[in-house]
Design an enzyme around this catalytic site. Structure first.
Site, PDB file in Angstrom:
ATOM      1  N   CYS A  43       3.941   8.516 -20.812  1.00  0.00           N
ATOM      2  CA  CYS A  43       4.358   7.350 -21.213  1.00  0.00           C
ATOM      3  C   CYS A  43       5.486   6.672 -20.132  1.00  0.00           C
ATOM      4  CB  CYS A  43       5.054   7.200 -22.690  1.00  0.00           C
ATOM      5  SG  CYS A  43       5.956   5.711 -23.353  1.00  0.00           S
ATOM      6  N   HIS A  99       4.109   2.381 -30.370  1.00  0.00           N
ATOM      7  CA  HIS A  99       5.483   1.798 -29.953  1.00  0.00           C
ATOM      8  C   HIS A  99       5.969   0.622 -30.584  1.00  0.00           C
ATOM      9  CE1 HIS A  99       6.149   3.762 -26.321  1.00  0.00           C
ATOM     10  NE2 HIS A  99       5.195   3.709 -25.627  1.00  0.00           N
ATOM     11  N   HIS A 150      -1.684   4.071 -28.861  1.00  0.00           N
ATOM     12  CA  HIS A 150      -0.460   4.546 -28.232  1.00  0.00           C
ATOM     13  C   HIS A 150       0.493   3.409 -28.196  1.00  0.00           C
ATOM     14  CE1 HIS A 150       1.750   6.721 -25.008  1.00  0.00           C
ATOM     15  NE2 HIS A 150       2.363   5.501 -24.851  1.00  0.00           N
ATOM     16  N   GLU A 151      -0.071   2.043 -27.978  1.00  0.00           N
ATOM     17  CA  GLU A 151       0.913   0.869 -27.591  1.00  0.00           C
ATOM     18  C   GLU A 151       1.143   0.496 -28.933  1.00  0.00           C
ATOM     19  OE1 GLU A 151       2.216   0.396 -24.917  1.00  0.00           O
ATOM     20  OE2 GLU A 151       0.585   1.716 -23.949  1.00  0.00           O
TER      21      GLU A 151
END
Length: 186
Positions: free
Chosen positions: A113, A160, A156-157
């Site tokens: 990341c 966030h 993953h995004e």
């Protein structure tokens, strides 16, 4: 143009907040944010520009990673077999995973990341297939089905945007343990 100094680092509270939903019509600030995030990804993957500006190569960048707590993320996912080809290039606004497969997958080398400066080994279990609902730049609701590496990047995004980091998903006691039937992407 975003540089590494502009990337929010682990420990900043913005990375642990749930991002605010983006409203439409898009503000000029949010249009620029989307353009700047994608520009970072393009430049970071460029064999000349990345090293020239000291950019860590990235395949995804969420707004909280540039200190903006809004639900927007850009992805630029190269094809794993042919890095000259792009599997997915888009900005997702207000993305939500609306369905996922039972099948689990993970990257064999683990995840990294831009906001996390240290290497954290371990499998990050993700769904192999997902369907994402998101808004386009005009505010129209869209859906996209993703599989494999592009699905991993988008999960993953989206994490966030919900205040989660990849290492939250790693098995703390046995980081290299994952279900026997998981698909490992090398």
């Amino acid at each position: 143009m975003y540089l590494m100094k502009d990337i929010t680092r682990d420990g900043n509270p913005v990375l642990r907040k749930v991002a605010q939903k983006v409203t439409f019509p898009l503000s000029e600030k949010n249009k620029k944010l989307a353009d700047d995030m994608m520009e970072y990804l393009v430049n970071s993957q460029d064999p000349e520009l990345g090293p020239k500006y000291g950019l860590r190569a990235g395949v995804g960048l969420a707004a909280p990673q540039v200190d903006e707590s809004v639900a927007m993320a850009s992805v630029l996912v190269p094809n794993l077999e042919d890095p000259d080809k792009i599997d997915l290039q888009m900005t997702l606004i207000n993305p939500v995973i609306i369905s996922e497969s039972v099948q689990i997958t993970a990257l064999g080398e683990g995840e990294g990341c831009l906001s996390v400066d240290k290497d954290i080994p371990g499998y990050v279990p993700r769904y192999n297939k997902i369907t994402v609902r998101y808004d386009d730049f005009e505010g129209n609701s869209q859906t996209i089905r993703l599989k494999g590496y592009p699905a991993i990047v988008c999960q993953h995004e989206i994490d966030h945007l919900n205040g989660h980091l990849f290492y939250d998903k790693i098995n703390k006691k046995e980081p290299l343990k994952i279900s026997d039937d998981a698909i490992i992407i090398e």
